[in-house]
Write an enzyme that holds these catalytic residues in place. Sequence first.
Site, PDB file in Angstrom:
ATOM      1  N   GLU A 120      -7.939  -5.001   5.171  1.00 21.48           N
ATOM      2  CA  GLU A 120      -8.024  -4.968   3.766  1.00 21.48           C
ATOM      3  C   GLU A 120      -6.787  -5.893   3.007  1.00 21.48           C
ATOM      4  OE1 GLU A 120      -8.692  -0.225   3.379  1.00 21.48           O
ATOM      5  OE2 GLU A 120      -8.047  -0.720   5.308  1.00 21.48           O
ATOM      6  N   ARG A 169      -2.686  -2.038  -3.308  1.00 23.66           N
ATOM      7  CA  ARG A 169      -3.874  -1.271  -3.111  1.00 23.66           C
ATOM      8  C   ARG A 169      -3.668  -0.138  -4.200  1.00 23.66           C
ATOM      9  NH1 ARG A 169      -4.625   3.500   0.768  1.00 23.66           N
ATOM     10  NH2 ARG A 169      -6.967   3.756   0.653  1.00 23.66           N
ATOM     11  N   ASN A 171       0.936  -1.070   0.087  1.00 20.93           N
ATOM     12  CA  ASN A 171      -0.008  -0.069  -0.016  1.00 20.93           C
ATOM     13  C   ASN A 171       0.959   1.224  -0.167  1.00 20.93           C
ATOM     14  OD1 ASN A 171      -1.673   2.054   0.855  1.00 20.93           O
ATOM     15  ND2 ASN A 171      -2.626   1.073   2.485  1.00 20.93           N
ATOM     16  N   HIS A 196     -12.370   3.515   0.224  1.00 18.46           N
ATOM     17  CA  HIS A 196     -12.574   2.384   1.449  1.00 18.46           C
ATOM     18  C   HIS A 196     -13.486   1.037   0.906  1.00 18.46           C
ATOM     19  CE1 HIS A 196     -12.371   5.891   4.669  1.00 18.46           C
ATOM     20  NE2 HIS A 196     -10.985   5.402   4.241  1.00 18.46           N
ATOM     21  N   ARG A 241     -10.570  16.268   7.395  1.00 16.89           N
ATOM     22  CA  ARG A 241     -11.396  16.482   6.194  1.00 16.89           C
ATOM     23  C   ARG A 241     -12.657  17.020   6.580  1.00 16.89           C
ATOM     24  NH1 ARG A 241     -10.080  11.454   3.446  1.00 16.89           N
ATOM     25  NH2 ARG A 241      -8.104  11.621   2.602  1.00 16.89           N
TER      26      ARG A 241
END
Length: 415
Positions: free
Chosen positions: A396, A99, A7, A189, A250
């Site tokens: 993940e 990823r 990743n 996600h 965010r």
Amino acid sequence: MNVLVLNCGSSTVKFQLIATDLGIIERNEDKRLASGYVERVGGEAIITLNAEGRDEQRLTESLRDMRAAVDFIIRWATSEGAGISGVKSIADIHAIGHRVVHGGERFTHSVLITDEVLRGIEDCVELAPLHNPANIKGIQAARHLFGPGLPQVAVFDTAFHQTLPEKAYLYAIPYQFYRRYKVRRYGFHGTSHRYVAYRYRQLRNITREQTNIITLHLGNGCSAAAIRGGDSIDTSMGMTPLEGLVMGTRSGDIDPAIIDYLAIKEGLTIHQIESLLNKQSGLIGISGLTNDMRELMEEAHENNDRRARLAIEIFSYRARKYIGSYLAAMGGADAIVFTGGIGENSPEVRSLICDGLQWMGLELDGERNAKCTNGCEGLISTESSRLAAYTIPTDEELLIARDTVRSVQGAPQRY
Ligand code: ADP
């Protein structure tokens, strides 16, 4: 098969080495051999390494770029010092799963990386200028180090949400912008929402088609997904990860007219405002303290800091509103599933989010909720709760490793 899961971010690489194959997946016996995290790639990197049955190692090393970082990881994983069983040389790594953040409309599933696929990922750079270039660098670095013969697979954050219907993915702006530039909701996600939906149906012993849940991934980035009949039918992140829930840094949803207003009032460029909404808003923006939920909790409890409390309150309120809207969109759901660093570890935030949903049949079990932290997986609502709540730690990397095996062996993907 030993699968290296990578990743790659702009200055970070997370990795895991997982032993798995088609039979192992069926038996659910995948084995994590090693994992690690490289920060500050491009300078004096800080590296954390974990190999099965050994103490964690932390070290620093000058790593000039992504290729140097991937090279370091491979040299360590195959070294005698790491002592990973069955991994003695580069030939013992059989495939790589990456990823990849944005797959646009083109990638609806994980794919074996060919030159054409790589061009497709490059085409998505426009949609994810901060993320896809780093993912591409990781793919190129691995190709350089292992040669073109080693299978590499791309697993997209957006792929799971490609089942969204038009009414959920189109914005109500002139249609030509979708036609011309593919401006639409993609959602992110996806691998995490997909993983917890898969675990949920395993825990409940039900089929994919019977899976009707709302998943909340609450980490540094946060998103919700409405999953009906096993498919994602709506999700809170949009064309970029900025939309939706309140996150660490965010803003999530805002009135778009604020951008112009702030540009005039503060004399900022659109680019500066976008950066402000991505990096200085959310929990850190409201609290003025930190983007880290654990620290905010401490400030709220120990110092009774008003803005820390406010940030937690707004975070939870927004999440609850999304649950309500998804229940309406789905025509009801069977469960809400919490995951991500906050979702997995904070009984208090889970309780704040669920508080006020009693009217529609959600009753948290105080004791179960309080106990479920640190990797705990299971039910956190009462047995009689009409709408159930679960905590399911995300994984993940495991799905990326499994998708890699299936792609390499030509087996059908399972979503
Ligand atoms: P990322 O999205 O970067 O993978 P994580 O999923 O690890 O991040 O989530 C990080 C967030 O989880 C941080 O805000 C952190 O404070 C929060 N977190 C971790 N443990 C706890 C805890 N015990 N209580 C509250 N928040 C926690």
